[in-house]
Design an enzyme around this catalytic site. Structure first.
Site, mmCIF file in Angstrom:
data_model
loop_
_atom_site.group_PDB
_atom_site.id
_atom_site.type_symbol
_atom_site.label_atom_id
_atom_site.label_comp_id
_atom_site.label_asym_id
_atom_site.label_seq_id
_atom_site.Cartn_x
_atom_site.Cartn_y
_atom_site.Cartn_z
ATOM 1 N N GLU A 33 0.863 -1.004 -0.540
ATOM 2 C CA GLU A 33 0.140 0.029 -0.362
ATOM 3 C C GLU A 33 0.681 1.671 -0.035
ATOM 4 O O GLU A 33 1.947 1.461 1.052
ATOM 5 C CB GLU A 33 -1.167 -0.672 1.466
ATOM 6 C CG GLU A 33 -2.284 0.927 0.754
ATOM 7 C CD GLU A 33 -3.255 -0.228 -0.200
ATOM 8 O OE1 GLU A 33 -3.028 0.081 -1.441
ATOM 9 O OE2 GLU A 33 -3.988 -0.746 0.532
ATOM 10 N N HIS A 34 0.682 2.393 -0.292
ATOM 11 C CA HIS A 34 1.257 3.269 -0.847
ATOM 12 C C HIS A 34 2.546 2.614 -1.683
ATOM 13 O O HIS A 34 3.224 3.751 -1.399
ATOM 14 C CB HIS A 34 1.036 4.137 0.806
ATOM 15 C CG HIS A 34 -0.117 4.797 0.510
ATOM 16 N ND1 HIS A 34 -0.665 5.866 0.358
ATOM 17 C CD2 HIS A 34 -1.248 3.989 0.917
ATOM 18 C CE1 HIS A 34 -1.554 6.716 0.536
ATOM 19 N NE2 HIS A 34 -2.070 5.190 0.774
ATOM 20 N N SER A 67 -25.970 7.079 -15.845
ATOM 21 C CA SER A 67 -25.449 6.391 -14.655
ATOM 22 C C SER A 67 -26.712 5.904 -14.512
ATOM 23 O O SER A 67 -27.344 6.339 -13.637
ATOM 24 C CB SER A 67 -24.673 7.925 -13.508
ATOM 25 O OG SER A 67 -24.672 6.837 -12.417
ATOM 26 N N ALA A 121 -14.730 3.237 -1.179
ATOM 27 C CA ALA A 121 -14.470 2.507 -0.173
ATOM 28 C C ALA A 121 -12.980 2.074 0.197
ATOM 29 O O ALA A 121 -12.649 0.793 0.268
ATOM 30 C CB ALA A 121 -15.707 1.417 -0.043
ATOM 31 N N GLY A 122 -12.160 2.450 -0.943
ATOM 32 C CA GLY A 122 -11.396 1.868 -0.961
ATOM 33 C C GLY A 122 -10.799 0.970 -1.868
ATOM 34 O O GLY A 122 -9.995 -0.347 -2.665
ATOM 35 N N SER A 126 -13.018 3.908 -9.560
ATOM 36 C CA SER A 126 -13.050 5.129 -10.292
ATOM 37 C C SER A 126 -11.709 4.834 -11.207
ATOM 38 O O SER A 126 -11.996 4.812 -13.025
ATOM 39 C CB SER A 126 -12.295 5.973 -9.885
ATOM 40 O OG SER A 126 -11.244 5.900 -9.250
ATOM 41 N N GLU A 158 -6.571 9.373 -14.968
ATOM 42 C CA GLU A 158 -7.407 10.206 -13.368
ATOM 43 C C GLU A 158 -6.072 11.926 -12.986
ATOM 44 O O GLU A 158 -6.480 12.336 -12.305
ATOM 45 C CB GLU A 158 -6.976 9.293 -12.349
ATOM 46 C CG GLU A 158 -7.126 8.716 -11.299
ATOM 47 C CD GLU A 158 -8.678 8.363 -11.225
ATOM 48 O OE1 GLU A 158 -8.616 7.832 -11.013
ATOM 49 O OE2 GLU A 158 -9.055 9.182 -9.628
ATOM 50 N N ASP A 170 -4.634 0.609 -9.179
ATOM 51 C CA ASP A 170 -5.535 0.194 -9.668
ATOM 52 C C ASP A 170 -5.948 -0.285 -11.087
ATOM 53 O O ASP A 170 -6.744 -1.052 -11.169
ATOM 54 C CB ASP A 170 -6.432 1.464 -9.176
ATOM 55 C CG ASP A 170 -6.288 1.930 -7.208
ATOM 56 O OD1 ASP A 170 -5.174 0.964 -6.750
ATOM 57 O OD2 ASP A 170 -6.188 3.545 -7.229
HETATM 58 C C1 GLA Z 1 -5.369 4.735 -4.300
HETATM 59 C C2 GLA Z 1 -4.304 4.886 -5.512
HETATM 60 C C3 GLA Z 1 -2.931 3.578 -6.030
HETATM 61 C C4 GLA Z 1 -2.600 3.820 -4.288
HETATM 62 C C5 GLA Z 1 -3.324 3.378 -3.488
HETATM 63 C C6 GLA Z 1 -1.799 3.219 -2.279
HETATM 64 O O1 GLA Z 1 -6.424 3.577 -4.410
HETATM 65 O O2 GLA Z 1 -5.062 5.974 -6.727
HETATM 66 O O3 GLA Z 1 -2.388 4.397 -7.037
HETATM 67 O O4 GLA Z 1 -1.491 4.451 -4.168
HETATM 68 O O5 GLA Z 1 -4.119 4.731 -2.838
HETATM 69 O O6 GLA Z 1 -1.623 2.096 -2.275
#
Ligand code: GLA
Length: 385
Positions: A33-34, A67, A121-122, A126, A158, A170
């Protein structure tokens, strides 16, 4: 079935059958993550929650979007693509704008879409929308874009049009995902490899805190800047340091004094997280899910105390999940500050786990917790109508 609902919506709105139906999945991320915007490694998977797009060509340069979930619509013209105040059309317009920048010709399109990826919601709804739209346009207009072209264009849309400075993970996961597998992506070279995920005894459960990551854009950019500052300050050690990917943990620790404490803390999280992706792949190769769960928990600690991108609701969900014996790993997933936690749970206990979590959350926050058991799915798929 969702796809039929969307196809019907298309027929009702446009008075004809769609030419194609596109399924564009959301994603989870096991570890990493990140790390994508730090040139690092990530280990996401596409899931069986998706946006469906019903699409058909037009010849009059018009862009007509409907939509289904929002009961909203957008009309525009290819000749003058500009940002919409409505927000949601920008994911579709962004990829069109990038195609135009590349000199790609299309003649207008009808799109009706909707799905079951929770928004904010992560889970990258998108990126799914962008990847699905591009894949659909590619098919309708014979654009001859490769999957990798689609991934890169989606990210550009994006970054440049929507204005969210995200990494590439993503859209990569949404396009390149494979059923019952995770994909390790090297976000520097863009090489990738699928790893089968044999989870007969365990399953993934998402607990959606319902907290929308509204803060994410600004805080996300702050984290990016902190990482970049770290790179700047470490570069004098070696010109080879272009991103945090190029900094081994030992080098970071030896050079701690070069960095302000907060920047050091952020960089340490990222460097350790990149190493965890490799460890997670080994765990998967050895079918060692307990080890994978342990690594997820380490990520969780890092997100909470090192990178500081969690929130009280997701912290609570992780703590409560870890109190249960059936859970071997739990952490917040995605950009942060809310959204879902991802839990690796003994499959036969999953319904019991969900019940417990719902009750705990309701009691603590007086709020409904929505949980989803998810399976790992193929990436974007096109069905010709
Ligand atoms: C979001 C961003 C991704 C990634 C994550 C964290 O989902 O769109 O590119 O950086 O956060 O891992």
């Amino acid at each position: 079935m969702l796809e039929q609902t969307i196809a019907t919506h298309y027929r009702e709105q446009f008075g004809s059958d769609p030419e194609i139906l596109v399924r564009a999945p959301g994603r989870i991320n096991l570890i990493g993550e990140h790390t994508d915007y730090n040139g690092g490694l990530v280990l996401p998977a596409a899931i069986d929650k998706a946006i469906w797009l019903a699409m058909g060509r037009r010849n009059d340069n018009l862009l007509e979007f409907k939509s289904f979930d929002l009961r909203d619509e957008y009309s525009g013209n290819l000749k003058s693509v500009s940002k919409s105040e409505k927000g949601w059309p920008n994911y579709l317009l962004g990829v069109i704008s990038e195609l135009k920048n590349d000199g790609v010709e299309i003649t207008g399109v009808n799109v009706a879409f909707g799905g079951d990826i929770p928004i904010g919601a992560g889970l990258s709804s998108s990126a799914a929308l962008e990847s699905g739209m591009l894949s659909g346009l590619n098919q309708l207009f014979d654009l001859e874009l490769s999957k990798m072209d689609i991934v890169k264009l989606a990210q550009r849309g994006e970054n440049r049009f929507v204005g969210m400075n995200c990494g590439i993970m993503d859209m990569f996961a949404s396009v390149m995902g494979r059923a019952e597998s995770v994909v390790r992506i090297d976000c520097r070279s863009l090489e990738y490899e699928h790893f089968p995920f044999h989870a007969t005894d365990y399953c993934f459960v998402l607990c959606d805190s319902g907290v929308k990551h509204a803060l994410v854009d600004s805080e996300y950019n702050t984290r990016r800047r902190e990482c970049e500052e770290g790179v700047q300050l470490l570069r004098p050690i070696s010109p080879n340091i272009q991103t945090l990917r190029d900094v081994p943990l030992s080098v970071l620790l030896e050079n701690r004094e070069r960095l302000p404490p907060l920047v050091f803390q952020r960089c340490k999280y990222v460097v350790e997280e990149i190493e965890r992706v490799l460890a997670a792949c080994n765990a998967l190769k050895n079918d060692d899910l307990k080890q994978l769960g342990e690594l997820m928990n380490q990520t969780s600690e890092g997100l909470r105390h090192g990178y500081e991108v969690t929130c009280p609701e997701t912290d609570f969900l992780v703590d409560k999940a870890m109190e249960q014996e059936a859970v071997i790993g739990s952490r917040q997933v995605g950009g942060g500050f809310g959204g879902c936690t991802l839990n690796l749970v003994m499959a036969r206990e999953s319904h019991h786990f969900i019940k417990n979590m719902e009750a705990e959350y309701q009691q603590q926050f007086d709020r409904r917790l929505v949980c989803h058991i998810v399976n790992l799915a193929d990436g974007v798929e096109i069905m010709v109508g």
